[in-house]
Write a protein that holds these residues in place. Structure first.
Motif, short mmCIF file in Angstrom:
data_model
loop_
_atom_site.label_atom_id
_atom_site.label_comp_id
_atom_site.label_asym_id
_atom_site.label_seq_id
_atom_site.Cartn_x
_atom_site.Cartn_y
_atom_site.Cartn_z
N TYR A 1 49.84 20.04 29.86
CA TYR A 1 49.28 21.37 29.57
C TYR A 1 50.22 22.42 30.16
N GLU B 1 54.70 34.27 25.26
CA GLU B 1 54.91 33.23 24.24
C GLU B 1 56.07 32.29 24.58
N MET C 1 59.64 27.04 24.90
CA MET C 1 58.71 26.06 24.33
C MET C 1 59.42 25.11 23.37
N LYS D 1 59.66 20.99 23.84
CA LYS D 1 59.35 20.02 22.79
C LYS D 1 60.54 19.11 22.51
N LEU E 1 51.58 17.06 24.23
CA LEU E 1 51.12 18.39 24.62
C LEU E 1 49.63 18.51 24.33
N THR E 2 48.92 19.16 25.23
CA THR E 2 47.50 19.40 25.03
C THR E 2 47.17 20.87 25.28
N ASP E 3 46.20 21.39 24.55
CA ASP E 3 45.74 22.76 24.74
C ASP E 3 44.53 22.83 25.67
N ASN E 4 44.11 21.67 26.14
CA ASN E 4 42.91 21.60 26.99
C ASN E 4 43.30 21.15 28.40
N SER F 1 44.23 17.21 30.62
CA SER F 1 45.62 17.02 31.03
C SER F 1 45.72 16.24 32.34
#
Length: 250
Positions: A70, A76, A81, A85, A103-106, A110
């Protein structure tokens, strides 16, 4: 009577030593590494079995499950980023034991958090990690990786990474590559290869390292090979790497 006991004890000791010798001989791998492979074995043991932290067990430390990453960022940061990746993709291609970085958005799902921000921002978000960034460090750092592992298994279960957004993009990219890689269980810096991502004095170089040497790739590949298990010591690592190299030639 005393002499008989001494003789019996001596026989038992000799038998034990002989048994140990034959056991070790049996475990030896009949393989002679090339000059490059000898360098690789030596470098792997330097980087993977040592650490900049005091709790270094001198054994293999690695993840046994995927890293769910996370990222906390102040803006941005598209170029950064993109580089994150790219780094993740390279590592995932090198790992063959089921490990991968996703990758996680939560944040609740994580097990690794990467702070891409100014250092003072970390103080607001994670005081514990912020104190680590300042512990014994009296200069402004470009980044840091810290991994927690179970001492009974040597398996990593959590990592924290800091990338200082106040540095130039080239320094940030070099730091991203280094710190994500070190969070894998490769937590030592070396003075041997100046173009390696593990080189200790990168800050003194004009050109920052932003890609892996083949040696770096092979170190990662070996760490996340199915035969390389957590908690192996130097002797066992030497044997396992020879076995891996031999199997790749067969």
């Amino acid at each position: 009577m005393h002499n008989k006991k001494t003789i019996v004890s001596l026989i038992i000791s000799i038998a034990f030593l002989l048994g140990s010798f034959l056991y070790l001989r049996k475990r030896e791998i009949n393989y002679t590494p090339t000059a490059y492979e000898k360098e690789l074995i030596s470098y792997f043991k330097e980087i993977a079995l040592h650490s900049e932290y005091d709790d270094n067990p001198n054994k293999v430390i690695k993840w046994a499950e995927p890293m769910a990453l996370y990222i906390v960022k102040e803006e941005e940061f598209k170029p950064q980023m993109s580089f994150v990746k790219k780094t993740i993709n390279e590592i995932n291609l090198l790992a063959t034991d089921g490990f991968k970085i996703v990758l996680t958005d939560n944040p609740l799902k994580s097990n690794c958090i990467l702070y891409l921000c100014k250092k003072n921002k970390v103080a607001e978000l994670d005081q514990y990690f912020y104190e680590m960034l300042n512990d014994g460090i009296d200069y402004d750092i470009s980044g840091l990786a810290y991994s927690e592992f179970a001492t009974n298994t040597n398996i990593i279960d959590k990592s924290l990474i800091f990338i200082n957004s106040e540095y130039s993009l080239s320094v940030q990219e070099s730091t991203i590559l280094e710190e994500i890689t070190q969070s894998l269980g490769l937590a030592f810096d070396s003075k041997v290869y100046p173009n390696s991502i593990f080189y200790k004095d990168k800050s003194k170089q004009k050109n920052r390292v932003r890609e892996y040497l083949q040696l770096d790739k092979d170190v990662i590949r070996l760490l996340y090979h199915p035969k390389m298990k957590p908690a192996l010591d130097s002797f066992e690592v030497n044997r396992v790497i020879k076995r891996i190299l031999k199997s790749e030639k067969d």
